[in-house]
Every structure is written in structure tokens, then in C-alpha cells.
Design a protein around this motif. Structure first.
Motif, PDB file in Angstrom:
ATOM      1  N   ASP A 146       0.819  -1.209   0.000  1.00 12.62           N
ATOM      2  CA  ASP A 146       0.000   0.000   0.000  1.00 12.62           C
ATOM      3  C   ASP A 146       0.856   1.264   0.000  1.00 12.62           C
ATOM      4  OD1 ASP A 146      -2.439  -1.254  -0.134  1.00 12.62           O
ATOM      5  OD2 ASP A 146      -2.789  -1.259   2.029  1.00 12.62           O
ATOM      6  N   GLY A 147       2.084   1.152   0.498  1.00  8.92           N
ATOM      7  CA  GLY A 147       2.981   2.301   0.505  1.00  8.92           C
ATOM      8  C   GLY A 147       3.359   2.793  -0.878  1.00  8.92           C
ATOM      9  N   LEU A 262      14.673 -11.451  -2.662  1.00  5.79           N
ATOM     10  CA  LEU A 262      14.496 -10.143  -2.033  1.00  5.79           C
ATOM     11  C   LEU A 262      14.405 -10.246  -0.512  1.00  5.79           C
ATOM     12  CD1 LEU A 262      11.973  -8.391  -4.453  1.00  5.79           C
ATOM     13  CD2 LEU A 262      14.472  -8.432  -4.536  1.00  5.79           C
ATOM     14  N   GLU A 263      13.854 -11.350  -0.020  1.00  2.00           N
ATOM     15  CA  GLU A 263      13.725 -11.501   1.430  1.00  2.00           C
ATOM     16  C   GLU A 263      15.097 -11.571   2.102  1.00  2.00           C
ATOM     17  OE1 GLU A 263      11.131 -11.077   3.021  1.00  2.00           O
ATOM     18  OE2 GLU A 263       9.375 -11.694   1.865  1.00  2.00           O
ATOM     19  N   GLY A 298       8.836 -10.240  -1.311  1.00  2.00           N
ATOM     20  CA  GLY A 298       9.919  -9.406  -0.798  1.00  2.00           C
ATOM     21  C   GLY A 298       9.970  -8.009  -1.374  1.00  2.00           C
ATOM     22  N   VAL A 299       8.990  -7.657  -2.225  1.00  2.00           N
ATOM     23  CA  VAL A 299       9.053  -6.350  -2.874  1.00  2.00           C
ATOM     24  C   VAL A 299       8.845  -5.210  -1.882  1.00  2.00           C
ATOM     25  CG1 VAL A 299       6.610  -6.128  -3.520  1.00  2.00           C
ATOM     26  CG2 VAL A 299       8.367  -5.146  -5.000  1.00  2.00           C
ATOM     27  N   HIS A 300       8.366  -5.525  -0.691  1.00  3.74           N
ATOM     28  CA  HIS A 300       8.187  -4.474   0.319  1.00  3.74           C
ATOM     29  C   HIS A 300       9.523  -3.878   0.754  1.00  3.74           C
ATOM     30  CE1 HIS A 300       8.609  -8.324   2.450  1.00  3.74           C
ATOM     31  NE2 HIS A 300       9.179  -7.640   3.422  1.00  3.74           N
ATOM     32  N   TYR A 301      10.622  -4.543   0.432  1.00  2.00           N
ATOM     33  CA  TYR A 301      11.939  -3.986   0.731  1.00  2.00           C
ATOM     34  C   TYR A 301      12.405  -2.991  -0.332  1.00  2.00           C
ATOM     35  CZ  TYR A 301      12.776  -7.463   4.411  1.00  2.00           C
ATOM     36  OH  TYR A 301      12.716  -8.219   5.563  1.00  2.00           O
ATOM     37  N   ALA A 302      11.723  -2.924  -1.460  1.00  2.00           N
ATOM     38  CA  ALA A 302      12.206  -2.144  -2.599  1.00  2.00           C
ATOM     39  C   ALA A 302      12.089  -0.645  -2.350  1.00  2.00           C
ATOM     40  CB  ALA A 302      11.433  -2.521  -3.861  1.00  2.00           C
ATOM     41  N   ASP A 303      13.109   0.086  -2.770  1.00  2.00           N
ATOM     42  CA  ASP A 303      13.025   1.549  -2.842  1.00  2.00           C
ATOM     43  C   ASP A 303      12.412   1.970  -4.171  1.00  2.00           C
ATOM     44  OD1 ASP A 303      14.525   2.558  -0.359  1.00  2.00           O
ATOM     45  OD2 ASP A 303      15.917   1.084  -1.205  1.00  2.00           O
TER      46      ASP A 303
END
Length: 493
Positions: A146-147, A262-263, A298-303
């Protein structure tokens, strides 16, 4: 309309095409495209032409007087069509798909007809706001964090996306000093693997970092980034006085669909303050299907994160979706404000000016074709298209698996099948050349650990089950009738 209006511009006082002529020729052009699509599978996929043969058929000098549009359509069919690689052919299985669809083409025509310039919100408010809504729709469709809402933009390609991400990372890492001083104050490092798309290294060159900034990280047996080696290289670079800037992780590499973990990579990037750009150009759109949401694990780690509807989601080239979690850094990196672009809406702070989110100043109304595709197909239709491509890859793998002359390098992943003939490198190159020269089917090749293999990528807009069987017939027919299997299988291992 006069009888000759559709034939020549010389019947009017102005060289511009009048409305009635445009209408008539527009119908004729749409009919031409529809006929092309309808009979596409009767054409050879790849053009059997020699270099220079197309140009040799074109006049050496431009026409002095205007010509009728039907003459151009005739030359399109006579000169251009025989020299095209038909990417929309139902038996085009090379590279990854470059989907075109009826609703996307019609919306592209509407965009061209409107001819708007969407650089600022004020230059076409609807161009900006439809785009904002489309990016938020895709946060929902792809199950992204959501971010990401309110932080997306359409780029032309994933190549531009990684360059924009790199410039944003530079701005953040230098606290904005690169705007004034360039990159000479520090030596930066960009981390990638052999499987990372070449656009990442090219971005480092364009940004002025040079290839010396590129650090190649080791991969595992599947071609995925080794996170332990990544952290080791970051530590070594810090000890040497270098500045770790960005990691380019790929979810679905071009060669054989490796998925960087990504994790594991994400916490390393967070711990060392390194920008993580995730390139999911091909595979990311598959997440419209719930069972394929793993492609974005793991895409929540992406900038920053990008994916291309213009590959596998029925939207004509070009259309890349990029999300950046820090839009202020992006705008800070790319904003240059001459007086002639100042306006009240921008200065109010209530609008987004997408010219600050990309390399060029000008921008087309790309969101219109995305909107058209989503509304025509709906989420259900998009999922059906992706699932059909996955099923087609599995079908081809099953056909190939029944023939002991061939070996699958791995089970099919999404819409990609990687395989080789049980023979020498020359045998496999010859097989590919024979298949493609035949014209009925087009494949590409790559290599893994020095071993050549063939790639068959499904997902074409018009590909049906029988086209998969026809492709298998072309592959099977081009292979030698007998070949020693065991030695070649040992070579792959």
C-alpha cells in the motif's frame, strides 16, 4: 468528400488532410491492420531478407510533391511488411512477448489524435490524473504494498526506470550534492549479477559513474543473486572507502528467469542504507493472478520497483510502470525549473508534474492505452491471458519431454521453456538456425554456465493451443532423427 480527396492532397488549397479524408483513410488504415492481424499466421515470422535490401527499395530522395496515403499503404505492404519481424505472430516465441491488443491500439490512436503534451499537470490535467489512478489500480491488481500508492509513474521502458532509480539513489546518497557537483566527490558502487539486464550497467555509464562502479555479485546454481556474497562485497567496498549506492535485483531475469531473493537481499540493503531497485519487467505483471503473487515476494523492501505491461499484459509498447518510495528524492534529482514552465497549479503544491519523474521533458498520454486495456479485459480477462501463457509453456514442455532427443534445463517457469538438443553446441546452434530459417516459428537462445540452450517464450496475444503444437512440430522436424543423448545430458550437468 470529393472523389479524389482520399488519393492526393493536391485537390485542396492546404496540404493538411481534411476531416472527411482523414475519416475515410482512417477506416482504410484500421481495415489494413485488421486484415494484417487476421492473416498474420500465414506470414513467415522472421524476414528472409539481406541487410540493405529494404533500403534499396526506397527512393534516394524525398518526394517534391505530396502523395496520396494509399500509396504509402501499398509500399508498406510491398516493401516494409516482407522486412519485418512479426512480433504479434502467434508463433513468435523469441525474447519475451510484446503484446499488442485491439483496445490498446485504439487507445494509442486516440492518444495520437488528442496530441496532448502532459509534461505538467497544467498542460493536460486529465493526462496526469488518469495516470495516477492507473498506477494505483495496479498496486491493487498486482498486490503491491500500500505504501506504493500515489508514488507511481509510467516510464517508456524498464531501461529508463533503472536510470531514474539510479539518479534518485545518487541524489539521496549525496544529500543533493550531485545536482551541483556531479559524482566526483565519491566513488559509488552499483551491485548486480551476470543475469541482470544490461540496462543497469548502461545506466551507470549514462549517470557518469562508469563501468568501474559496477560490481558483479556471485549467483547460485539457478542464476539468482547470492546474498552472502553481496554483503561481503558491500563490506569490502566500505572498507576501501567506496560508497555502496544501489543493488539491482531482478525478479525474472531475461536469460532463464532467475529470481533474486528479495527476502534475503532486502535486509542487507536496509542495514547498509543501500537503494534497492527491483526489476520485474517481464514477470511482475503475472502477479495479477493470485497463484503467481510469489513473483513479487519481498518487494516491500524495494526503494523502487518496475514492471512492463507492454510485455505480457496486452498493452502496446511502450509502457513501463515504476514506483519510487521516496518521490521527493526523485523530484529533487530531476527537477529543473525554467521560468517558462512556472504556473500557479505547480506552485500551489496540490498537483504532480510528471516531467520531474522522468528523463525527458515531454510525455505522451500512455495511461490512456493502459486504461483502455484494463477496462476492456477487466482483472478477470488479464488473469486469463497470463494463465493461458503459463499453460502454453507447460504444454510445450510436455510435448518436448516425450522426445528423448531433448532435455529441459528446468521445469517451465511462467511462460518460459528452456531446453536443448542432446548434442553439441554446434548441434544446438544449427537447430535454432534451421527452425528460424523455416519461418513458421521463431525462437531465441542463451547460455548458462557455458552451455547453449534454446528459449521458447509464450504469452502472445493471438497464440492458441494449435500454435504450440505447430511450434513443437517445427522443433521436432528440425532436429536430427537420431542423436546420442547421454553424453549431452552429462554435459548439461
Amino acid at each position: 468528400m470529393k472523389p479524389t480527396d482520399a488519393q492526393s492532397p493536391h485537390t485542396t488549397h492546404t496540404p493538411h488532410m481534411d476531416h472527411d479524408t482523414f475519416r475515410a483513410l482512417g477506416h482504410q488504415t484500421i481495415d489494413w491492420i485488421a486484415d494484417y492481424w487476421q492473416h498474420l499466421e500465414d506470414l513467415p515470422v522472421a524476414p528472409p531478407v539481406e541487410p540493405g535490401s529494404i533500403r534499396a527499395q526506397l527512393p534516394a530522395t524525398p518526394p517534391e510533391h505530396g502523395e496520396g496515403f494509399p500509396a504509402l499503404l501499398a509500399d508498406l505492404e510491398r516493401i516494409v511488411l516482407p522486412g519485418l519481424m512479426h512480433w504479434q505472430h502467434p508463433r513468435f516465441f523469441g525474447y519475451f512477448p510484446a503484446n499488442a491488443s485491439g483496445p490498446a491500439v485504439l487507445a494509442e490512436l486516440l492518444s495520437a489524435g488528442l496530441g496532448v503534451q502532459g509534461m505538467n499537470w497544467s498542460t493536460s490535467p486529465a493526462c496526469t490524473e488518469v495516470e495516477q489512478q492507473m498506477l494505483d489500480w495496479f498496486v491493487h491488481l498486482l498486490g503491491l504494498p500500500d505504501g506504493f500508492r500515489g508514488k507511481g509513474v509510467i516510464q517508456d521502458t524498464a531501461s529508463s526506470a533503472v536510470l531514474v532509480a539510479l539518479l534518485t539513489a545518487l541524489h539521496r546518497a549525496s544529500a543533493g550534492r550531485t545536482r551541483e557537483n556531479g559524482t566526483s566527490e565519491r566513488r559509488y558502487r552499483v551491485y548486480l549479477t551476470r543475469q541482470t539486464h544490461s540496462a543497469a550497467a548502461k545506466a551507470a555509464v549514462i549517470a557518469g559513474l562508469g563501468l568501474r562502479a559496477v560490481c558483479e555479485v556471485a549467483t547460485d546454481a539457478n542464476g539468482a543473486m547470492d546474498h552472502a556474497d553481496l554483503e561481503s562485497r558491500i563490506r569490502s567496498d566500505l572498507a576501501a572507502g567506496l560508497t555502496p549506492l544501489m543493488v539491482v535485483a531482478t525478479r525474472g531475469t531475461t536469460s532463464h528467469l532467475s529470481f533474486d531473493p528479495l527476502e534475503d537481499i532486502g535486509p542487507i540493503c536496509r542495514g547498509y542504507g543501500v537503494w534497492l531497485h527491483v526489476d520485474a519487467a517481464y514477470a511482475g505483471v503475472a502477479a495479477v493472478c493470485d497463484e503467481l503473487r510469489w513473483v513479487n515476494d519481498g518487494v516491500h523492501y524495494a526503494d523502487s520497483y518496475c514492471t512492463n505491461p507492454h510485455k505480457w499484459l496486452l498493452t502496446n509498447f511502450d509502457c513501463d510502470l515504476l514506483w519510487v518510495t521516496d518521490p521527493e528524492a526523485l523530484v529533487g534529482a530531476l527537477s529543473v525549473l525554467p521560468e517558462y514552465l512556472r504556473n500557479a497549479a505547480s506552485e500551489s503544491g496540490r498537483v504532480t508534474d510528471y516531467r520531474h519523474w522522468q528523463i525527458p521533458l515531454g510525455r505522451r498520454f500512455r495511461a490512456l492505452k493502459l486504461w483502455s486495456v484494463v477496462r476492456w479485459y477487466g482483472a478477470e480477462g488479464l488473469r486469463t491471458h497470463i494463465r493461458t501463457g503459463v499453460r502454453h509453456a507447460q504444454l510445450f514442455a510436455e510435448l518436448l519431454g516425450a522426445d528423448d532427443r531433448f532435455t529441459l534445463l528446468a521445469p517451465p517457469t511462467l511462460g518460459l521453456v528452456t531446453f536443448r538438443l542432446n548434442g553439441s553446441e554446434a548441434d544446438n546452434r544449427n537447430l535454432l538456425q534451421t527452425i528460424n530459417a523455416n519461418g513458421t516459428t521463431f525462437l531465441t537462445h542463451s547460455e548458462h554456465n557455458g552451455v547453449i540452450f534454446l528459449r521458447l517464450a509464450t504469452g502472445g496475444t493471438r497464440t492458441q493451443d494449435h500454435h504450440i503444437h505447430e511450434a513443437w512440430h517445427a522443433v521436432r522436424g528440425a532436429a536430427p532423427p537420431h542423436i546420442a543423448a547421454e553424453a549431452a545430458k552429462a554435459e548439461v550437468r
